[in-house]
Enzyme design. Sequence first.
Site, PDB file in Angstrom:
ATOM      1  N   ARG A 175      43.381   7.263 -21.934  1.00  0.00           N
ATOM      2  CA  ARG A 175      42.745   7.673 -23.193  1.00  0.00           C
ATOM      3  C   ARG A 175      43.703   8.460 -24.073  1.00  0.00           C
ATOM      4  O   ARG A 175      43.682   8.332 -25.302  1.00  0.00           O
ATOM      5  CB  ARG A 175      41.486   8.497 -22.875  1.00  0.00           C
ATOM      6  CG  ARG A 175      40.334   7.629 -22.344  1.00  0.00           C
ATOM      7  CD  ARG A 175      39.296   8.481 -21.633  1.00  0.00           C
ATOM      8  NE  ARG A 175      38.104   7.749 -21.246  1.00  0.00           N
ATOM      9  CZ  ARG A 175      37.981   6.952 -20.186  1.00  0.00           C
ATOM     10  NH1 ARG A 175      39.017   6.743 -19.395  1.00  0.00           N
ATOM     11  NH2 ARG A 175      36.833   6.358 -19.905  1.00  0.00           N
TER      12      ARG A 175
ATOM     13  N   ARG B 205      37.857 -10.248 -12.906  1.00  0.00           N
ATOM     14  CA  ARG B 205      36.815  -9.245 -13.159  1.00  0.00           C
ATOM     15  C   ARG B 205      36.004  -9.570 -14.420  1.00  0.00           C
ATOM     16  O   ARG B 205      36.514 -10.172 -15.355  1.00  0.00           O
ATOM     17  CB  ARG B 205      37.455  -7.848 -13.264  1.00  0.00           C
ATOM     18  CG  ARG B 205      38.101  -7.440 -11.945  1.00  0.00           C
ATOM     19  CD  ARG B 205      38.747  -6.093 -12.013  1.00  0.00           C
ATOM     20  NE  ARG B 205      37.773  -5.029 -12.164  1.00  0.00           N
ATOM     21  CZ  ARG B 205      38.101  -3.749 -12.317  1.00  0.00           C
ATOM     22  NH1 ARG B 205      39.385  -3.408 -12.375  1.00  0.00           N
ATOM     23  NH2 ARG B 205      37.175  -2.835 -12.439  1.00  0.00           N
TER      24      ARG B 205
ATOM     25  N   ASP C 176      34.803   5.547  -7.534  1.00  0.00           N
ATOM     26  CA  ASP C 176      36.101   5.098  -7.005  1.00  0.00           C
ATOM     27  C   ASP C 176      36.395   5.667  -5.615  1.00  0.00           C
ATOM     28  O   ASP C 176      37.421   5.344  -5.007  1.00  0.00           O
ATOM     29  CB  ASP C 176      37.227   5.500  -7.969  1.00  0.00           C
ATOM     30  CG  ASP C 176      37.150   4.706  -9.273  1.00  0.00           C
ATOM     31  OD1 ASP C 176      36.566   3.611  -9.265  1.00  0.00           O
ATOM     32  OD2 ASP C 176      37.672   5.186 -10.290  1.00  0.00           O
TER      33      ASP C 176
ATOM     34  N   ARG D 186      34.828  -4.277  -3.578  1.00  0.00           N
ATOM     35  CA  ARG D 186      35.157  -3.178  -2.660  1.00  0.00           C
ATOM     36  C   ARG D 186      34.163  -3.035  -1.519  1.00  0.00           C
ATOM     37  O   ARG D 186      34.542  -2.589  -0.430  1.00  0.00           O
ATOM     38  CB  ARG D 186      35.217  -1.853  -3.425  1.00  0.00           C
ATOM     39  CG  ARG D 186      36.555  -1.634  -4.050  1.00  0.00           C
ATOM     40  CD  ARG D 186      36.743  -0.250  -4.616  1.00  0.00           C
ATOM     41  NE  ARG D 186      38.034  -0.235  -5.280  1.00  0.00           N
ATOM     42  CZ  ARG D 186      38.355   0.517  -6.307  1.00  0.00           C
ATOM     43  NH1 ARG D 186      37.471   1.356  -6.805  1.00  0.00           N
ATOM     44  NH2 ARG D 186      39.555   0.454  -6.823  1.00  0.00           N
TER      45      ARG D 186
ATOM     46  N   ARG E 110      42.937   1.331  -4.070  1.00  0.00           N
ATOM     47  CA  ARG E 110      42.134   2.322  -3.328  1.00  0.00           C
ATOM     48  C   ARG E 110      41.785   1.825  -1.924  1.00  0.00           C
ATOM     49  O   ARG E 110      41.661   2.614  -0.998  1.00  0.00           O
ATOM     50  CB  ARG E 110      40.885   2.694  -4.117  1.00  0.00           C
ATOM     51  CG  ARG E 110      41.245   3.298  -5.479  1.00  0.00           C
ATOM     52  CD  ARG E 110      40.179   4.163  -6.056  1.00  0.00           C
ATOM     53  NE  ARG E 110      40.410   4.354  -7.487  1.00  0.00           N
ATOM     54  CZ  ARG E 110      41.261   5.220  -8.019  1.00  0.00           C
ATOM     55  NH1 ARG E 110      41.981   6.007  -7.239  1.00  0.00           N
ATOM     56  NH2 ARG E 110      41.401   5.317  -9.328  1.00  0.00           N
TER      57      ARG E 110
END
Length: 453
Positions: A38, A134, A331, A362, A404
């Site tokens: 951002r 995605r 996350d 995930r 992750r």
Amino acid sequence: MWQTILAGSHRSIPLRARRSSGLRGRFAVPGDKSISHRALMLSAVCVGKSTITGLLESEDVIATAKAMAALGAYVERAQDGRWHVHGLGVGGLAEPEIPIDFGNAGTGVRLCAGLVASTPIKVGLTGDASLRSRPMNRIITPLEKIGARVDCETPGRLPMTLHGARQPVPITYRLPVPSAQVKSAVLLAGLNTPGTTTVIETVPTRDHSERMLAAFGAEITSELNGDERHISITGHTELTPTDVSVPADPSSAAFALVTALVCKDSEITVENVMLNPTRTGLIETLREMGGDIEIAGRRMSGGEEVADITARTSALTGVNVPAERAPSMIDEYPVLAVAAAVADGTTHMAGLDELRVKESDRLAAVAAGLEANGVKVRTGDNWLEVDGGKVPGGGLVKTHLDHRVAMSFTVLGLVADAPTAIDDSTIIATSFPEFTGQMQELGASIEVLSNRT
Ligand code: S3P
């Protein structure tokens, strides 16, 4: 520095982690990924120079820095590590010559699509295999309502060509999914749209865009209306160049904190971690599980609360993690699942619909990784249940281009009976390039198997 993972050029390097104990010391966590993206984007649409200190220099964020340069902003990394961005003003972005490749970065591509949607330029957007799989309709739908046109080779997926609106119209948009990326894409499009663009949020999600837009001088309000939050931005207000200091990323700190809790005789301190309440669900959950987590020196830095967090070896117990908590730790479920595998008893995690559309599915990737290491799990469409207490290990975990998942199963290997391998450690660089080295410095037994591919 200026490298991204180019679509199709990925080469995997496996890693193996072994049981480790006595991990003690400080763990330096890099800048927050959400804030880093951002800060680059808002700096690019102010007239004048903004300076960013502590920017996360990972592949995801470097892709955004390159994107802002491709759109005409002057982006420079100084010798002292600070980043200077000379922006072009709201509506001043220029048409890039070639498509922009965001690598693995969902936040980068979705927020950038919003930023350019109300400016009459044509922008090609693409990414790596994970990002190309995605869903993009979640941003295409509201951006088309504003007046942008989007062409996709495969409906709702990257690569796509975005034709920014010539005459953008303000919309009121109720978020159909609890996603800060979608909220932010609409708000950023509102910057160059006349009148007031409103996003209605029924489930609170991270509010970094709202905070940073206000800090840059945007006309933005955020009001609770019963159970809903109405966030409104009035366009065509010039932004003021602003210096941003990026706090440490709680989502990266999570790996060190869980490591300290599950490894024997360990105590790890992570400094300057952002404690924005929309991001602290994992700490709350780990404490409920009996985790010894101490938060010290709470202070404000750049509009966000930060603190130093110390975690120590603890006897964890399984808990029920309520669905309402999911957005504040979305996350962190992969690493929570590792803590759950070690904990005594069963941990049930509900409300995980969004986990299916992250860098990988995930929910499936975590369940498969735990099963490969002998941990009992059960899954449903949107829930995961882990029977903890014994981690035999010895498995090979597929990471599916998901940083992750890669870091979480590295942590699992540090506590499993037999060594655990992951099929690809290079993907870790999308968010935390120093992860493996820093874990090794703390005493973690991690071996990168670079010559075995
Ligand atoms: C992010 C929002 C979340 C999160 C992602 C970063 C952001 O995604 O998973 O890592 O910076 O806005 P969603 O908005 O899709 O939930």
